[in-house]
Write a protein that holds these residues in place. Structure first.
Motif, mmCIF file in Angstrom:
data_model
loop_
_atom_site.group_PDB
_atom_site.id
_atom_site.type_symbol
_atom_site.label_atom_id
_atom_site.label_comp_id
_atom_site.label_asym_id
_atom_site.label_seq_id
_atom_site.Cartn_x
_atom_site.Cartn_y
_atom_site.Cartn_z
ATOM 1 N N SER A 65 0.853 -1.354 0.003
ATOM 2 C CA SER A 65 0.020 0.086 0.005
ATOM 3 C C SER A 65 0.918 1.180 0.106
ATOM 4 O O SER A 65 0.647 2.549 -0.720
ATOM 5 C CB SER A 65 -0.855 0.003 1.102
ATOM 6 O OG SER A 65 -1.900 -0.941 1.194
ATOM 7 N N ARG A 66 1.735 1.365 0.785
ATOM 8 C CA ARG A 66 2.602 2.499 0.820
ATOM 9 C C ARG A 66 3.444 2.704 -0.480
ATOM 10 O O ARG A 66 3.859 3.697 -0.682
ATOM 11 C CB ARG A 66 3.864 2.203 1.993
ATOM 12 C CG ARG A 66 3.089 2.586 3.511
ATOM 13 C CD ARG A 66 2.398 3.813 3.619
ATOM 14 N NE ARG A 66 1.705 3.702 4.739
ATOM 15 C CZ ARG A 66 1.005 4.814 5.211
ATOM 16 N NH1 ARG A 66 0.891 5.914 4.374
ATOM 17 N NH2 ARG A 66 0.251 5.106 6.360
ATOM 18 N N MET B 45 1.222 4.164 -3.020
ATOM 19 C CA MET B 45 1.003 5.559 -2.670
ATOM 20 C C MET B 45 2.338 6.439 -3.004
ATOM 21 O O MET B 45 1.918 7.677 -3.620
ATOM 22 C CB MET B 45 0.478 5.793 -1.123
ATOM 23 C CG MET B 45 -0.874 5.282 -0.961
ATOM 24 S SD MET B 45 -1.592 5.600 0.854
ATOM 25 C CE MET B 45 -0.510 4.380 1.804
ATOM 26 N N SER C 118 2.141 9.394 -6.020
ATOM 27 C CA SER C 118 2.643 10.706 -5.749
ATOM 28 C C SER C 118 3.840 11.260 -6.452
ATOM 29 O O SER C 118 3.902 12.305 -7.105
ATOM 30 C CB SER C 118 3.307 10.875 -4.176
ATOM 31 O OG SER C 118 4.142 9.903 -4.018
ATOM 32 N N LYS D 104 -4.454 12.100 -3.734
ATOM 33 C CA LYS D 104 -4.315 13.098 -2.333
ATOM 34 C C LYS D 104 -5.259 12.706 -1.461
ATOM 35 O O LYS D 104 -4.990 12.481 -0.513
ATOM 36 C CB LYS D 104 -4.055 14.428 -2.888
ATOM 37 C CG LYS D 104 -2.770 14.878 -3.179
ATOM 38 C CD LYS D 104 -2.663 16.308 -3.109
ATOM 39 C CE LYS D 104 -1.218 16.802 -3.692
ATOM 40 N NZ LYS D 104 -1.234 18.231 -3.695
ATOM 41 N N ILE E 93 -5.167 8.828 -0.071
ATOM 42 C CA ILE E 93 -4.063 8.962 0.866
ATOM 43 C C ILE E 93 -4.453 9.553 2.197
ATOM 44 O O ILE E 93 -4.199 9.120 3.291
ATOM 45 C CB ILE E 93 -2.663 9.604 0.448
ATOM 46 C CG1 ILE E 93 -2.072 8.694 -0.961
ATOM 47 C CG2 ILE E 93 -1.515 9.574 1.379
ATOM 48 C CD1 ILE E 93 -0.942 9.315 -1.517
ATOM 49 N N TYR F 52 -6.714 6.837 3.634
ATOM 50 C CA TYR F 52 -5.925 6.022 4.110
ATOM 51 C C TYR F 52 -5.297 5.858 5.535
ATOM 52 O O TYR F 52 -5.477 5.336 6.562
ATOM 53 C CB TYR F 52 -5.038 5.319 3.030
ATOM 54 C CG TYR F 52 -4.239 4.144 3.362
ATOM 55 C CD1 TYR F 52 -4.519 3.050 3.129
ATOM 56 C CD2 TYR F 52 -2.965 4.408 4.054
ATOM 57 C CE1 TYR F 52 -3.788 1.839 3.340
ATOM 58 C CE2 TYR F 52 -2.196 3.303 4.331
ATOM 59 C CZ TYR F 52 -2.666 2.004 4.110
ATOM 60 O OH TYR F 52 -2.040 0.906 4.250
ATOM 61 N N ASP F 53 -4.741 6.947 5.627
ATOM 62 C CA ASP F 53 -3.976 7.473 6.631
ATOM 63 C C ASP F 53 -4.970 7.690 8.185
ATOM 64 O O ASP F 53 -4.584 7.398 9.085
ATOM 65 C CB ASP F 53 -3.142 8.903 6.664
ATOM 66 C CG ASP F 53 -1.953 8.483 5.725
ATOM 67 O OD1 ASP F 53 -1.323 7.424 5.506
ATOM 68 O OD2 ASP F 53 -1.411 9.589 5.214
#
Length: 438
Positions: A380-381, A384, A388, A427, A430, A433-434
């Protein structure tokens, strides 16, 4: 009778996607098809991504919900609340077609497959109060299709049109053949042109699974007819193998003259082994990079769709996508591979699935399968981070300069709008998600 057709939120877990600029095509078409059979009914359509929606306040006798897999839990929850109020609920679309028994647990009626062949019977049954549990549509010729009701929803940039259904390629991950068959069925060209010409909208999206294949000759004639009769700008998705056809230069010329600004290409993977495993090679062809360059040199922008997170995809595959896009100076829309119900890919990955039937996770944003050696969080990271880096302003500008001036300004405008739109959407994801992780 009062009937409301609803398109559920596209975001994870029922979150809205308010930035969508395209009217959900199914809503306008269902409204037009219903009005053809029941012109006196009160028909409304609602996009739950844009409009506030509360099932406890819906005023209707009947509600129909078109459901993609990752929208299923939202649709089932809404259906329960509607049925509790005595409202008849119908479910249709890709997910209820392949998971009809599951869908029937939450609805009064489930439409399986294409609705045209059963619509008259369905509406008569609703009117007489004798509704059946299942209505199984047949694959019929695409002649004299009902016109979509394009006057019921306002405030959208893009309208949609269709010229064909079906897909002959047989990719293991694709649900299109489950809905529309593997044999191509084409609308008469004059009906397509008349349909588009009946609406004043300037910008359009083609819902065809492939806007220029596999019958290249037919699409050249279609594009010529569109170019001579319409003044529109449009976007669609296509294969690459047709671009290596002997008539490819003619195909691309007339596609651009018909108003095609940008095309999405299902490249699927940068690994030849993975492409072969997905059985996607026939639509990608033997030289995808040359085909991409040919499309862009003709004045049509290109966006490649790539699936990551498969059983053979390690963390390094995300950087490989960025390197590929930098080398070709092409935009990409990377997502996680999704083993949708009913597909061969789901059967193949059955013993490796991370989520069996939690449909919220079937949205292309979550790792679905074990096998790469990295954790779900790491994937996932990495995704992302790729998003970006793909859409930094310097990269966006470099891609614009790669599009031939033949397509100026339409293709350049489309590319800018797409890239900035995706940058904004990522964006938002993300941020959600966070927030969910906290």
């Amino acid at each position: 009778m009062k009937l409301v057709y609803i398109f559920p939120p596209l975001g994870h877990g029922g979150k809205k996607s308010p930035s969508m600029s395209l009217v959900p095509p199914v809503l306008e078409y269902l409204a037009g098809l219903t009005m053809h059979h029941k012109p006196k009914w009160d028909i409304k359509i609602l996009n739950a991504n844009k409009e506030d929606f509360n099932p406890d306040l819906v005023s209707a006798d009947i509600v129909g919900i078109s459901v993609l897999t990752h929208q299923a839990k939202w649709a089932y929850s809404v259906a329960k609340r509607l049925k509790k109020r005595g409202i008849t609920v119908m479910l249709g679309g890709p997910h209820p077609t392949v998971m009809s028994s599951e869908a029937a647990e939450h609805a009064d009626a489930v439409i399986i497959g294409e609705v045209e062949s059963v619509m008259e019977e369905l509406l008569d049954d609703l009117q007489e109060g004798r509704i059946k549990r299942f209505y199984r549509g047949e694959l019929k010729p695409l002649l004299n299709l009902s016109r979509p009701r394009r006057d019921l929803l306002k405030g959208y940039t893009f309208r949609s049109f269709s010229t064909a259904r079906g897909c002959p390629y047989g990719c293991k991950f694709c649900v299109t053949p489950l809905l529309h068959g593997r044999e191509m069925r084409y609308r008469p060209i004059n009906e397509v042109v008349e349909d588009i010409g009946s609406c004043k909208s300037k910008y359009w999206f083609s819902t065809d699974p492939d806007i220029w294949g596999p019958d290249v000759d037919r699409y050249i004639e279609l594009f010529k007819a569109m170019a001579s009769s319409l003044d529109i700008r449009w976007y669609g998705e296509a294969n690459l193998s047709s671009i290596l056809n002997t008539r490819s230069a003619e195909l691309l010329k007339w596609a651009r003259r018909s108003g095609l600004m940008q095309v999405g290409i299902g490249l699927e993977s940068l690994s030849r082994k993975t492409v072969q495993g997905y059985r996607a090679h026939p639509k990608i062809g033997d030289d995808p990079e040359r085909a991409i360059t040919m499309i862009r040199d003709s004045g049509i922008d290109v966006v490649v769709f790539i699936m990551l997170g498969g059983v053979d995809d390690g963390i390094d595959s995300y950087q490989e996508v960025l390197d590929f896009c930098d080398r070709l100076k092409v935009a990409a829309h990377p997502v996680m591979a999704v083993p949708y119900p009913g597909t061969e890919l789901r059967t193949q990955w059955a013993d490796k699935l991370l989520y069996i039937d939690d449909w919220n996770f079937y949205d292309g944003l979550h790792l679905m399968v074990r096998g790469s050696g990295a954790s779900s969080e790491e994937h996932s990271r990495a995704l992302m981070k790729l998003w970006s880096e793909l859409f930094t302003y310097p990269r966006i500008v470099k891609r614009l300069f790669q599009i031939s001036r033949k397509g100026f300004p339409a293709a350049h405008l489309a590319s800018t709008m797409f890239q900035l739109g995706i940058k904004h959407a990522f964006k938002e994801y993300i941020r959600f998600y966070d927030k969910d992780k906290k």
